[in-house]
Design a protein around this motif. Structure first.
Motif, mmCIF file in Angstrom:
data_model
loop_
_atom_site.group_PDB
_atom_site.id
_atom_site.type_symbol
_atom_site.label_atom_id
_atom_site.label_comp_id
_atom_site.label_asym_id
_atom_site.label_seq_id
_atom_site.Cartn_x
_atom_site.Cartn_y
_atom_site.Cartn_z
ATOM 1 N N UNK A 144 -29.184 -95.027 -15.065
ATOM 2 C CA UNK A 144 -30.398 -95.492 -15.748
ATOM 3 C C UNK A 144 -30.446 -95.139 -17.227
ATOM 4 N N UNK A 145 -29.837 -94.015 -17.617
ATOM 5 C CA UNK A 145 -29.850 -93.639 -19.032
ATOM 6 C C UNK A 145 -29.235 -94.733 -19.898
ATOM 7 N N UNK A 146 -28.026 -95.153 -19.570
ATOM 8 C CA UNK A 146 -27.350 -96.163 -20.376
ATOM 9 C C UNK A 146 -28.100 -97.489 -20.294
ATOM 10 N N UNK B 36 -20.706 -94.487 -14.048
ATOM 11 C CA UNK B 36 -19.794 -94.669 -12.925
ATOM 12 C C UNK B 36 -19.401 -93.398 -12.209
ATOM 13 N N UNK B 37 -19.454 -92.241 -12.897
ATOM 14 C CA UNK B 37 -18.954 -91.005 -12.303
ATOM 15 C C UNK B 37 -19.994 -89.890 -12.323
ATOM 16 N N UNK B 38 -21.257 -90.242 -12.442
ATOM 17 C CA UNK B 38 -22.322 -89.242 -12.419
ATOM 18 C C UNK B 38 -22.655 -88.897 -10.977
ATOM 19 N N UNK B 39 -23.096 -87.647 -10.746
ATOM 20 C CA UNK B 39 -23.433 -87.194 -9.406
ATOM 21 C C UNK B 39 -24.940 -87.136 -9.169
ATOM 22 N N UNK C 237 -24.605 -96.163 -30.145
ATOM 23 C CA UNK C 237 -23.267 -95.812 -29.670
ATOM 24 C C UNK C 237 -23.379 -95.105 -28.314
ATOM 25 N N UNK C 238 -22.577 -95.554 -27.363
ATOM 26 C CA UNK C 238 -22.467 -94.885 -26.072
ATOM 27 C C UNK C 238 -21.037 -94.391 -25.896
ATOM 28 N N UNK C 239 -20.885 -93.207 -25.325
ATOM 29 C CA UNK C 239 -19.561 -92.691 -25.015
ATOM 30 C C UNK C 239 -19.584 -92.107 -23.609
ATOM 31 N N UNK C 240 -18.533 -92.389 -22.868
ATOM 32 C CA UNK C 240 -18.377 -91.854 -21.525
ATOM 33 C C UNK C 240 -18.089 -90.349 -21.577
ATOM 34 N N UNK D 263 -14.019 -98.062 -21.088
ATOM 35 C CA UNK D 263 -14.870 -98.082 -22.273
ATOM 36 C C UNK D 263 -16.306 -97.788 -21.885
ATOM 37 N N UNK D 264 -16.763 -98.391 -20.767
ATOM 38 C CA UNK D 264 -18.134 -98.206 -20.292
ATOM 39 C C UNK D 264 -18.153 -98.449 -18.788
ATOM 40 N N UNK D 265 -18.619 -97.473 -18.014
ATOM 41 C CA UNK D 265 -18.615 -97.614 -16.564
ATOM 42 C C UNK D 265 -19.902 -98.236 -16.040
ATOM 43 N N UNK D 266 -20.783 -98.684 -16.933
ATOM 44 C CA UNK D 266 -21.938 -99.444 -16.471
ATOM 45 C C UNK D 266 -21.479 -100.865 -16.137
ATOM 46 N N UNK D 267 -22.118 -101.474 -15.167
ATOM 47 C CA UNK D 267 -21.793 -102.858 -14.793
ATOM 48 C C UNK D 267 -23.051 -103.722 -14.883
#
Length: 317
Positions: free
Chosen positions: A237-239, A228-231, A258-261, A196-200
């Motif tokens: 930092x965006x989220x 989580x999967x950005x290079x 709204x955030x979407x992966x 759902x969201x790869x931020x922790x």
């Protein structure tokens, strides 16, 4: 806008440069004019002229520069108009980011015109990163591949090319265009997404699906990014920044955040919203008005500027 084929992970997560320089940019492709021309083996063929802006502006505004810098275009696409926000990074000859410098920039909208500048750039730190970026506001009257030269106070200088688009040539939906209506995952309905969201810890922007909010006539702040999967150093930092601005109470309470992966899985399958919004880079933040039209957009490092994110949210009501 015509639909594009579903982009692959390689297309979505391309960086314009390598090494430390890549950390300064959003995940994007370089403008066509920056790509090297194919060599020819025929001596009778006269070489093609250099691409628009590949050094002429730099030679004009900084002919006696003390050293050459690599100026990294940190935006996939900048729009025409006055006072347009543009972000860039600077890397020295040793591939070390140049941070906190006094920098002035020049642009040249049409070849042969008098350059516009100098314009002061402001240095901004990237949250939780030993890097930074420079932000400047530019008047960009025409679309095209526009050169921008940056010169530091000690005389070092470099140049980049900006991809500048108007409403007709924009590759990504511009302000005034209808927002593409597409479902996004929520805590109640993952829509088959693995994450759902790869931020922790996960952000607080998954209460409602984008299509439901738009059909209900609600203004929306939409973030498309994958921590989580950005290079690069930007997506996480965006989220974090957008969620912090949301929690601060920016914008009207009616605004939906709204955030979407970017991917439906562990970084391989591009999600439908990325395709529906015709994105060729990430991260992006869009402000969508209650009537369903796009009010504004931020891409790349522009998405981590608290003030700009808050201003976009405030503009929606």
């Amino acid at each position: 806008m015509s639909a594009h084929p579903k982009p692959s992970r390689r297309v979505v997560l391309q960086s314009a440069t390598a090494g430390l320089a890549a950390l300064l940019v959003g995940c994007e492709s370089a403008p066509p004019a920056e790509q090297a021309a194919s060599p020819t083996s025929s001596a009778s063929v006269e070489p093609a002229p250099p691409p628009r802006g590949t050094g002429a502006l730099l030679q004009e505004v900084a002919p006696d520069r003390t050293s050459d810098l690599q100026v990294i275009n940190a935006s996939f696409e900048t729009l025409t108009g006055d006072d347009q926000l543009f972000a860039f990074g600077i890397v020295g000859a040793d591939n070390t980011p140049v941070t906190g410098a006094d920098v002035q920039v020049w642009t040249q909208s049409r070849e042969g015109e008098q350059p516009t500048g100098p314009i002061d750039a402001e240095f901004r730190e990237i949250p939780n990163q030993p890097l930074g970026l420079y932000v400047v506001r530019l008047d960009l009257p025409v679309a095209g591949t526009i050169p921008m030269a940056a010169v530091t106070a000690d005389g070092a200088a470099g140049q980049t090319l900006m991809r500048v688009a108007d409403e007709e040539t924009a590759a990504v939906p511009p302000p005034g265009a209808p927002a593409p209506v597409v479902a996004t995952p929520t805590a109640d309905d993952m829509l088959g997404y693995e994450f759902l969201c790869t931020q922790s810890p996960p952000c607080g922007m998954h209460d409602i699906s984008l299509d439901e909010a738009l059909r209900a006539g609600e203004p929306v702040m939409l973030s498309i990014a994958t921590p989580g999967f950005c290079e690069t150093a930007i997506c996480g930092p965006t989220v974090e920044v957008v969620d912090r601005v949301r929690a601060s109470g920016a914008g009207d309470p009616a605004v939906r955040w709204i955030h979407v992966e970017v991917f439906t899985d562990a970084g391989t399958t591009v999600a439908d919203p990325v395709t529906a919004w015709e994105l060729q880079s990430e991260p992006w933040v869009f402000g969508i008005a209650a009537d369903g039209t796009i009010a504004g957009r931020l891409d790349g490092p522009l998405t981590i500027l608290d003030d700009e994110v808050a201003a976009l949210a405030d503009s929606l009501v």
